[in-house]
Motif scaffolding. Structure first.
Motif, PDB file in Angstrom:
ATOM      1  N   PRO A 227      12.664 101.188  43.547  1.00  0.00           N
ATOM      2  CA  PRO A 227      11.910  99.932  43.380  1.00  0.00           C
ATOM      3  C   PRO A 227      12.582  98.961  42.414  1.00  0.00           C
ATOM      4  O   PRO A 227      12.526  97.739  42.619  1.00  0.00           O
ATOM      5  CB  PRO A 227      10.558 100.413  42.843  1.00  0.00           C
ATOM      6  N   ASP A 228      13.226  99.479  41.375  1.00  0.00           N
ATOM      7  CA  ASP A 228      13.947  98.613  40.433  1.00  0.00           C
ATOM      8  C   ASP A 228      15.136  97.954  41.112  1.00  0.00           C
ATOM      9  O   ASP A 228      15.430  96.773  40.864  1.00  0.00           O
ATOM     10  CB  ASP A 228      14.440  99.430  39.236  1.00  0.00           C
ATOM     11  N   LEU A 229      15.844  98.725  41.937  1.00  0.00           N
ATOM     12  CA  LEU A 229      17.007  98.171  42.640  1.00  0.00           C
ATOM     13  C   LEU A 229      16.577  97.035  43.568  1.00  0.00           C
ATOM     14  O   LEU A 229      17.253  96.003  43.660  1.00  0.00           O
ATOM     15  CB  LEU A 229      17.706  99.273  43.431  1.00  0.00           C
ATOM     16  N   ILE A 230      15.460  97.230  44.238  1.00  0.00           N
ATOM     17  CA  ILE A 230      14.928  96.171  45.110  1.00  0.00           C
ATOM     18  C   ILE A 230      14.565  94.944  44.275  1.00  0.00           C
ATOM     19  O   ILE A 230      14.870  93.806  44.638  1.00  0.00           O
ATOM     20  CB  ILE A 230      13.712  96.696  45.891  1.00  0.00           C
ATOM     21  N   GLU A 231      13.936  95.171  43.140  1.00  0.00           N
ATOM     22  CA  GLU A 231      13.492  94.077  42.268  1.00  0.00           C
ATOM     23  C   GLU A 231      14.653  93.191  41.831  1.00  0.00           C
ATOM     24  O   GLU A 231      14.526  91.954  41.770  1.00  0.00           O
ATOM     25  CB  GLU A 231      12.795  94.655  41.038  1.00  0.00           C
ATOM     26  N   ILE A 232      15.813  93.776  41.537  1.00  0.00           N
ATOM     27  CA  ILE A 232      16.931  92.978  41.025  1.00  0.00           C
ATOM     28  C   ILE A 232      17.855  92.479  42.130  1.00  0.00           C
ATOM     29  O   ILE A 232      18.857  91.833  41.842  1.00  0.00           O
ATOM     30  CB  ILE A 232      17.728  93.738  39.957  1.00  0.00           C
ATOM     31  N   GLY A 233      17.525  92.783  43.395  1.00  0.00           N
ATOM     32  CA  GLY A 233      18.237  92.133  44.479  1.00  0.00           C
ATOM     33  C   GLY A 233      19.216  92.952  45.277  1.00  0.00           C
ATOM     34  O   GLY A 233      19.995  92.397  46.057  1.00  0.00           O
ATOM     35  N   VAL A 234      19.217  94.285  45.127  1.00  0.00           N
ATOM     36  CA  VAL A 234      20.065  95.114  45.988  1.00  0.00           C
ATOM     37  C   VAL A 234      19.607  94.926  47.435  1.00  0.00           C
ATOM     38  O   VAL A 234      18.416  95.034  47.739  1.00  0.00           O
ATOM     39  CB  VAL A 234      19.996  96.596  45.579  1.00  0.00           C
ATOM     40  N   ASP A 235      20.555  94.639  48.318  1.00  0.00           N
ATOM     41  CA  ASP A 235      20.241  94.439  49.738  1.00  0.00           C
ATOM     42  C   ASP A 235      20.468  95.699  50.558  1.00  0.00           C
ATOM     43  O   ASP A 235      19.738  95.960  51.522  1.00  0.00           O
ATOM     44  CB  ASP A 235      21.120  93.329  50.324  1.00  0.00           C
ATOM     45  N   ILE A 236      21.519  96.455  50.198  1.00  0.00           N
ATOM     46  CA  ILE A 236      21.965  97.585  51.006  1.00  0.00           C
ATOM     47  C   ILE A 236      22.129  98.786  50.093  1.00  0.00           C
ATOM     48  O   ILE A 236      22.815  98.703  49.066  1.00  0.00           O
ATOM     49  CB  ILE A 236      23.329  97.280  51.669  1.00  0.00           C
ATOM     50  N   LEU A 237      21.503  99.900  50.444  1.00  0.00           N
ATOM     51  CA  LEU A 237      21.594 101.105  49.624  1.00  0.00           C
ATOM     52  C   LEU A 237      22.354 102.182  50.379  1.00  0.00           C
ATOM     53  O   LEU A 237      22.085 102.460  51.543  1.00  0.00           O
ATOM     54  CB  LEU A 237      20.203 101.613  49.262  1.00  0.00           C
TER      55      LEU A 237
END
Length: 326
Positions: A227-237
């Protein structure tokens, strides 16, 4: 659809005609010598020229920056920070025109272009300081540490801006934050020290070129901070390591916010399974994490010497058989 059109469809929350796919080595532009030798022996071609690879990568590392001598300072002072940094961080960055020409060439082939920085906010400091010393650094939290982390991130930010200006479809970093049991540091410590620095890298991409998507590679069990990665703008994991995170569950929880990249096992199925096992895993991924798009299919890491040729062929053939959406 062209290969690039498939990838762009996925990146723009659309469903392509078939799942974009590649072996991981081609997708990030890094190869083991043994992999190249295997492909040449079996097909007479370089891995990037063999089978359908929709996505092509390049590591943004000038030759002169590859070799460095680590400076060991057990307990640095703020004035020591520059001595710790390697040429990969402080050296001349890849020339914008060089990368722009490479991107244009990949686009001319009809493929999506991925630029990978050799610098990242967590793994690079970890590599420079060494495992035990870095964990001690994090424990002591001395005055020099944030200065050091900021200077490392400077290198990744510079690469991010170059990649975005060059028109890369994707810019990424490799930042292994997890083991197979959990995060290497506490979520709170990651949020304090690394989350804002990772955001700085992501912002550099998006402020320079909003069309360039951000890719984060992290092995291990990292579900706590997705959820933190999504919050700061990661598009592709990437890589959704299937040995430790269930791809179907990850899709269910986060599939409306992330594109997933990887998820084909290089620990079990590809090295030790049969071609039939590879077919079964590809089919399962398409039914779960690949359902309704949002997926770029690759092995979860590079092709190593323990992966037989028959299973590499099976990966591509299974993608042909099960990977169609329309």
């Amino acid at each position: 659809m062209t290969s690039r059109e498939r990838v762009l469809s996925v990146l723009n929350n659309q469903v392509p005609d078939s799942v974009p796919r590649a072996i991981y080595d081609v997708a990030i532009g890094s190869y083991n010598d043994s992999t190249i030798e295997l492909f040449m022996e079996k097909s007479g071609k370089h891995p990037s020229e063999c089978f359908r690879n929709d996505i092509r990568g390049k590591v943004m590392m000038p030759e002169r920056n590859k070799d460095f001598q680590r400076t060991v300072i057990e307990f640095p002072e703020p004035d020591d920070v520059e001595k710790l940094l390697t040429p990969v961080i402080t050296g001349k960055r890849m020339e914008l025109n060089e990368l722009r020409n490479w991107v244009a060439g990949i686009h001319k082939l009809g493929c999506a272009a991925v630029a990978i920085s050799p610098v990242s906010d967590f793994e690079t400091p970890f590599s420079i300081r060494g495992r035990e010393q870095f964990f001690m650094d994090l424990g002591y939290q001395q005055e020099w540490l944030p200065l050091f982390l900021d200077r490392v991130v400077d290198g990744a930010v510079a690469d991010a801006e170059i990649a975005a200006k060059a028109g890369a479809d994707i810019f990424g970093i490799g930042d292994d934050l997890g083991s197979q049991r959990g995060l290497l540091i506490s979520p709170d410590q990651w949020r304090e020290l690394f989350k804002p620095r990772l955001k700085r890298i992501i912002d550099a991409v998006k402020n320079t070129n909003p069309e360039t998507k951000f890719f984060l590679h992290s092995d291990g069990m990292i579900i706590e901070i997705i959820p933190d990665l999504i919050e700061i703008g990661v598009d592709i994991l990437n890589p959704i390591q299937p040995e430790v995170m269930n791809p179907a569950e990850i899709k269910e929880q986060f599939g409306d916010k992330l594109v997933f990249f990887g998820a084909i096992s290089v620990q079990h199925t590809l090295p030790f399974g049969t071609p039939e096992d590879v077919f079964s895993e590809v089919k399962l991924r398409m039914e779960t994490i690949g359902r309704n798009g949002g997926y770029i299919m690759t092995p979860s890491h590079m092709v190593n010497a323990d992966i037989p040729w028959e299973n590499i062929v099976a990966f591509y053939e299974a993608a042909d058989k099960y990977g169609n959406y329309k």
